[in-house]
Design an enzyme around this catalytic site. Structure first.
Site, PDB file in Angstrom:
ATOM      1  N   GLY A   1      -5.499   9.760  -3.596  1.00 33.14           N
ATOM      2  CA  GLY A   1      -5.203   9.773  -2.165  1.00 33.14           C
ATOM      3  C   GLY A   1      -4.964   8.350  -1.729  1.00 33.14           C
ATOM      4  N   ASP A   2      -4.108   8.133  -0.748  1.00 35.49           N
ATOM      5  CA  ASP A   2      -3.672   6.759  -0.442  1.00 35.49           C
ATOM      6  C   ASP A   2      -4.827   5.824  -0.122  1.00 35.49           C
ATOM      7  OD1 ASP A   2      -4.114   8.037   2.074  1.00 35.49           O
ATOM      8  OD2 ASP A   2      -2.606   6.782   3.058  1.00 35.49           O
TER       9      ASP A   2
ATOM     10  N   ASN B   1      -6.894   5.181  -3.230  1.00 36.50           N
ATOM     11  CA  ASN B   1      -6.192   4.263  -4.124  1.00 36.50           C
ATOM     12  C   ASN B   1      -6.406   2.811  -3.690  1.00 36.50           C
ATOM     13  OD1 ASN B   1      -5.220   6.663  -5.165  1.00 36.50           O
ATOM     14  ND2 ASN B   1      -3.171   6.420  -4.298  1.00 36.50           N
TER      15      ASN B   1
ATOM     16  N   TYR C   1      -3.013  19.052  -4.414  1.00 33.74           N
ATOM     17  CA  TYR C   1      -1.557  18.994  -4.541  1.00 33.74           C
ATOM     18  C   TYR C   1      -1.142  19.078  -6.001  1.00 33.74           C
ATOM     19  CZ  TYR C   1      -1.817  13.955  -5.688  1.00 33.74           C
ATOM     20  OH  TYR C   1      -2.091  12.736  -6.273  1.00 33.74           O
TER      21      TYR C   1
ATOM     22  N   TYR D   1       1.693  21.008  -1.636  1.00 35.30           N
ATOM     23  CA  TYR D   1       0.381  20.674  -1.069  1.00 35.30           C
ATOM     24  C   TYR D   1      -0.346  21.909  -0.561  1.00 35.30           C
ATOM     25  CZ  TYR D   1       1.775  15.741  -0.964  1.00 35.30           C
ATOM     26  OH  TYR D   1       2.164  14.477  -1.310  1.00 35.30           O
ATOM     27  N   TRP D   2      -1.677  21.895  -0.720  1.00 32.16           N
ATOM     28  CA  TRP D   2      -2.574  22.880  -0.121  1.00 32.16           C
ATOM     29  C   TRP D   2      -3.705  22.080   0.526  1.00 32.16           C
ATOM     30  CZ3 TRP D   2      -0.223  23.249  -4.814  1.00 32.16           C
ATOM     31  CH2 TRP D   2       0.578  24.368  -5.042  1.00 32.16           C
TER      32      TRP D   2
ATOM     33  N   LYS E   1       6.050  -4.634   3.905  1.00 31.56           N
ATOM     34  CA  LYS E   1       6.404  -4.483   2.495  1.00 31.56           C
ATOM     35  C   LYS E   1       7.829  -3.931   2.400  1.00 31.56           C
ATOM     36  CE  LYS E   1       2.821  -2.037   2.629  1.00 31.56           C
ATOM     37  NZ  LYS E   1       1.776  -1.012   2.428  1.00 31.56           N
TER      38      LYS E   1
ATOM     39  N   GLY F   1       2.360   0.720  -3.041  1.00 31.73           N
ATOM     40  CA  GLY F   1       1.928   0.139  -1.773  1.00 31.73           C
ATOM     41  C   GLY F   1       0.423   0.113  -1.611  1.00 31.73           C
ATOM     42  N   ASP F   2      -0.252   1.152  -2.091  1.00 32.53           N
ATOM     43  CA  ASP F   2      -1.712   1.203  -1.986  1.00 32.53           C
ATOM     44  C   ASP F   2      -2.362   0.088  -2.794  1.00 32.53           C
ATOM     45  OD1 ASP F   2      -1.255   3.578  -0.581  1.00 32.53           O
ATOM     46  OD2 ASP F   2      -1.546   4.821  -2.365  1.00 32.53           O
TER      47      ASP F   2
END
Length: 305
Positions: free
Chosen positions: A29-30, A33, A88, A101-102, A226, A258-259
Site C-alpha cells: 500500500g502506498d 511502502n 487487490y 480491487y476489493w 516528482k 514514488g513511495d
C-alpha cells in the site's frame, strides 16, 4: 536526536500471478511502502509507526505481523470487530499490469472512527505522512473532516505534516469532490510531494511552476514535484532547487517508485540533510527500487548515501 515518523493509510492484501494458475500473496500500500523505505533509511534512534485500521481476522493479524517484522511499530493500529483488509489482484498481459480491487469493506476505511485515538497517535509523532489514497478510502465525509481537522491541529502545533496527493480518480465518487478534498489535504500539510503527471492530468497544470504556485497558494510551505525521468523540482520556503533522476540500466517494475522516493527523501530531510541533497539520495533509492520486482525490496539493496 531521534523522533517518531508516522505514516497513515491503508495496507492491502496483494495477489500476484505465480504461474500455473497459482497466486502469490503479499502485502502492500502506498503509505506502507513509504514507511518501509523510511524505516530502511532512518537511523535506529528514529521510530517508524504505521497507523491504519485492521479487522480481527487471521489475515489482518498476519498483515500486522508482516509490518512489525519490518521494524515498523504497529501498536497504535485500530482493530475493527468483524473487519477484514482490502485486497487487490495484479493481472499481467503482454507485460502490462492492470489491477482488480476489493476494498469497499476494508477495515482501513474506519481509521478515523475513533477521534481520540487518532489524535493521540498523531500527537505522539514528530512527522506525519499521509496520501490522497488515505483520504479517498475514508468511509464518509465526516471521517474526512475528522481526519483533516487532526492534521490541521498538528500543523498548527508545529509538527511536520507531509502529503503526497497520489491522485487515483477511480477511488473517488466524482472529479470535483476529488480535487476539492485533495486541495484540503494540501492545506493541512507543511510539505506536499506531488507527481507532475497526476497534477497535469487532473488539475490541468501546464507546467511544474503552475503546480508549485497552486500548492503554495494553499498555504503549503514546501513543495517537491516528482517528474519521472526529468527528476524532482523542490521549492522550500521559496528557495528553488532540482535533483536529477538517476538512470537505470533496466527498469523491471516501477511499482513504489514514488513511495520509495518519498520515504528516502524524508528520512534524509528529518535527519539534517539539505532538501536538494535529500532528493538526490531519494532519486538513487527510487532507481534501485525500480530495478527489482515488487513494491518492497530488501533494504540491504538500497544506497547508503
Amino acid at each position: 536526536m531521534g523522533g517518531r515518523f508516522l505514516s497513515i493509510g491503508e495496507c492491502m492484501v496483494e495477489l500476484s500471478q505465480a504461474g500455473d494458475g497459482l497466486l502469490r500473496k503479499g502485502f502492500a500500500g502506498d503509505t506502507l511502502n513509504t514507511a518501509w523505505y523510511a524505516r530502511a533509511c532512518l537511523p535506529a534512534n528514529w521510530t517508524v509507526d504505521y497507523f491504519t485500521a485492521l479487522g480481527d481476522d487471521p489475515l489482518s493479524e498476519e498483515m500486522r505481523l508482516f509490518i512489525q517484522g519490518a521494524g515498523i511499530e504497529t501498536g497504535n493500529i485500530s482493530r475493527i470487530k468483524g473487519g477484514t483488509p482490502g485486497l487487490y489482484l495484479i493481472n499481467l498481459k503482454d507485460g502490462e499490469r492492470t489491477f482488480s480491487y476489493w476494498r469497499s469493506t476494508s477495515a482501513a476505511r474506519q481509521l478515523a472512527s475513533d477521534p481520540d485515538h487518532l489524535r493521540g497517535t498523531i500527537e505522539a509523532a514528530d512527522l506525519i505522512y499521509f496520501s490522497g489514497i488515505t483520504l479517498a478510502i475514508l468511509a464518509s465525509p465526516t471521517a474526512v473532516d475528522t481526519f483533516l481537522a487532526e492534521l490541521r491541529r498538528a500543523k498548527a502545533a508545529g509538527k511536520h505534516v507531509v502529503f503526497d496527493p497520489n491522485i487515483r480518480p477511480r477511488l473517488w465518487a466524482d472529479k470535483q469532490t476529488m480535487l476539492s478534498i485533495i486541495s484540503d489535504g494540501a492545506r493541512a500539510a507543511t510539505t506536499v510531494m506531488p507527481s507532475f503527471d497526476d497534477e497535469a492530468g487532473n488539475f490541468g497544470d501546464a507546467d511544474i511552476e503552475a503546480t508549485i504556485q497552486r500548492y503554495r497558494g494553499l498555504g503549503v510551505a514546501n513543495v517537491v514535484v516528482k517528474d519521472g525521468e526529468k527528476g524532482a523540482t523542490l521549492d522550500f520556503g521559496g528557495y528553488r532547487s532540482h535533483a536529477p533522476a538517476v538512470k537505470t540500466e533496466s527498469v523491471v517494475d516501477t511499482t513504489s517508485a514514488g513511495d520509495s522516493f518519498n520515504g528516502a527523501f524524508l528520512s534524509k530531510l528529518i535527519t539534517g540533510s539539505a532538501p536538494q541533497d535529500a532528493a538526490i539520495f531519494a532519486a538513487k533509492a527510487a532507481a534501485t527500487v525500480i530495478g527489482h520486482h515488487g513494491a518492497l525490496i530488501d533494504p540491504g539493496l538500497l544506497p547508503q548515501h
